[in-house]
Design an enzyme around this catalytic site. Structure first.
Site, PDB file in Angstrom:
ATOM      1  N   GLU A  25     -56.245  27.273  18.791  1.00 47.46           N
ATOM      2  CA  GLU A  25     -57.239  28.454  17.964  1.00 47.46           C
ATOM      3  C   GLU A  25     -57.965  29.014  16.405  1.00 47.46           C
ATOM      4  OE1 GLU A  25     -54.286  31.110  15.157  1.00 47.46           O
ATOM      5  OE2 GLU A  25     -53.136  30.214  15.629  1.00 47.46           O
ATOM      6  N   LYS A 159     -42.184  32.039  11.585  1.00 44.78           N
ATOM      7  CA  LYS A 159     -42.310  32.147  10.297  1.00 44.78           C
ATOM      8  C   LYS A 159     -41.381  33.249   9.636  1.00 44.78           C
ATOM      9  CE  LYS A 159     -46.024  33.231  10.120  1.00 44.78           C
ATOM     10  NZ  LYS A 159     -46.941  32.969  10.457  1.00 44.78           N
TER      11      LYS A 159
HETATM   12  N1  PSU Z   1     -48.736  32.284  11.065  1.00 52.90           N
HETATM   13  C1  PSU Z   1     -49.502  31.506  11.327  1.00 52.90           C
HETATM   14  N2  PSU Z   1     -50.920  31.179  10.518  1.00 52.90           N
HETATM   15  C2  PSU Z   1     -51.747  31.967  11.052  1.00 52.90           C
HETATM   16  C3  PSU Z   1     -50.742  33.093  12.331  1.00 52.90           C
HETATM   17  C4  PSU Z   1     -50.026  33.010  12.019  1.00 52.90           C
HETATM   18  O1  PSU Z   1     -48.444  30.536  10.481  1.00 52.90           O
HETATM   19  O2  PSU Z   1     -52.985  31.937  10.235  1.00 52.90           O
HETATM   20  C5  PSU Z   1     -52.512  33.966  12.795  1.00 52.90           C
HETATM   21  C6  PSU Z   1     -52.078  33.630  14.406  1.00 52.90           C
HETATM   22  O3  PSU Z   1     -53.675  33.938  14.833  1.00 52.90           O
HETATM   23  C7  PSU Z   1     -50.982  34.436  15.321  1.00 52.90           C
HETATM   24  C8  PSU Z   1     -51.315  35.484  13.960  1.00 52.90           C
HETATM   25  O4  PSU Z   1     -51.359  34.286  16.165  1.00 52.90           O
HETATM   26  O5  PSU Z   1     -51.408  34.968  12.889  1.00 52.90           O
HETATM   27  C9  PSU Z   1     -50.635  36.759  14.748  1.00 52.90           C
HETATM   28  O6  PSU Z   1     -50.829  37.952  13.773  1.00 52.90           O
HETATM   29  P1  PSU Z   1     -50.500  39.150  14.536  1.00 52.90           P
HETATM   30  O7  PSU Z   1     -48.855  39.209  13.449  1.00 52.90           O
HETATM   31  O8  PSU Z   1     -51.177  40.161  13.328  1.00 52.90           O
HETATM   32  O9  PSU Z   1     -50.314  39.120  16.478  1.00 52.90           O
END
Ligand code: PSU
Ligand code: MN
Length: 303
Positions: A25, A159
């Protein structure tokens, strides 16, 4: 969406020749890590995947196209540009139509990977149900994507800024298998453990590949989680990180941070509250996931 995809020569050839390919990603580059560590990470994960005999395909949106594989120069653009969109399912069309720069999340990357025929994807951690999600309704689009898109996501769990229990409940409801790679405990990103178990522990890449292949051969739509704990040497203490996360969440609330800003804000806070230690952990787990994803992709191709 086929017409909007554009491949690097290396990735296109690998897919044509049925060689293993691992999707990566770009949100983790643009929003997940600071410069210059983000660029260093982006290059190194590609290297690690190559060492496993697979071809890396970092995915991002640029010039009205979904790029399957980014050049060195393009990686640099994602690592250094301000105003990069964070692209999940709802953002795809807008960012392509406006020819803007879009970094794909886990959800966004899964969409592109499936269209490109890539089965295995390595990242850091998935998004999930946020704490107090039952009030805020903040549930990551990563989960709805996992429910419908046929790509396996190798990650270090979720996390603990998230409500891991509710995240796992969501995955269960939507039929997404959670496989623990050499673990029976669902890892919590910075730490190797959480209060929750996995559905199945599998210790060999070949066995993971077989399970995935069988799922999709059965016509069972949707993704899978391959939960791979952070290496021991880089892991943070579960209770210590829990306190830091509580503080970061409180600060996010006090600053009225909402929507897609929440994850990047909290990640950054955790980093400063741990004096950068969380950054080292984050890098180590991403590298480990790349390695395991490379092994699984190779095994999948040989099946
Ligand atoms: N967790 C991490 N680092 C990140 C992300 C998640 O440790 O960079 C990013 C990923 O791209 C994940 C996104 O898909 O955050 C999720 O964001 P949201 O909770 O806004 O959907
Ligand atoms: Mn959200």
């Amino acid at each position: 969406m086929e017409q909007f995809l554009s491949y690097t020569k290396e990735v296109q050839e690998a897919l044509q020749n049925k060689q293993p390919v691992v999707a990566l990603e770009s949100t983790i580059i643009s929003h997940g890590l600071p410069y210059p560590q983000n660029l260093e990470m982006a290059r190194k994960v590609e290297e690690i995947i190559r060492e496993q005999g697979a071809v890396p395909a970092t995915i991002g949106i640029m010039d009205g196209e979904v790029k399957i594989g980014l050049t060195e120069e393009e990686l640099n653009v994602f690592a250094t540009s301000e105003n990069v969109h964070k692209v999940s399912r709802r953002d795809f069309a807008h960012v392509i139509a406006q020819r803007e720069l879009g970094a794909t999340t886990v959800a966004g990357t899964m969409i592109a990977a499936e269209l490109a025929g890539i089965k295995v994807f390595a990242t850091g951690g998935i998004g999930g149900v946020h704490r107090e999600g039952e009030i805020t309704w903040d549930v990551s689009a990563d989960l709805t994507e996992l429910a419908q898109t046929n790509v396996a996501v190798v990650c270090a769990g979720a996390k603990s800024i998230l409500d891991i229990g509710r995240t796992l409940e969501y995955l269960e409801t939507h039929g997404v298998p959670v496989i623990g790679y050499k673990t029976n405990t669902f890892p919590s990103f910075y730490s190797r453990v959480s209060e929750f178990g996995v559905d199945y522990q599998i210790d060999q890449p070949e066995a993971v590949a077989k399970s995935l292949k069988t799922k999709w051969d059965l016509g069972l739509e949707g993704g899978a989680i391959i939960a791979n704990p952070v290496p021991e040497h880089a892991a943070l203490d579960y209770n210590k990180i829990e306190n830091v996360i509580q503080e970061a969440i409180t600060e996010a609330k006090n600053n009225n941070i909402t929507g897609k800003e929440v994850t990047p804000f909290i990640l950054d806070k955790v980093k400063s509250l741990t004096d950068g230690q969380s950054l080292e952990t984050n890098l180590a787990l991403v590298y480990h996931n790349a390695e395991v994803a490379g092994l699984i992709a190779s095994a999948y191709q040989e099946n």
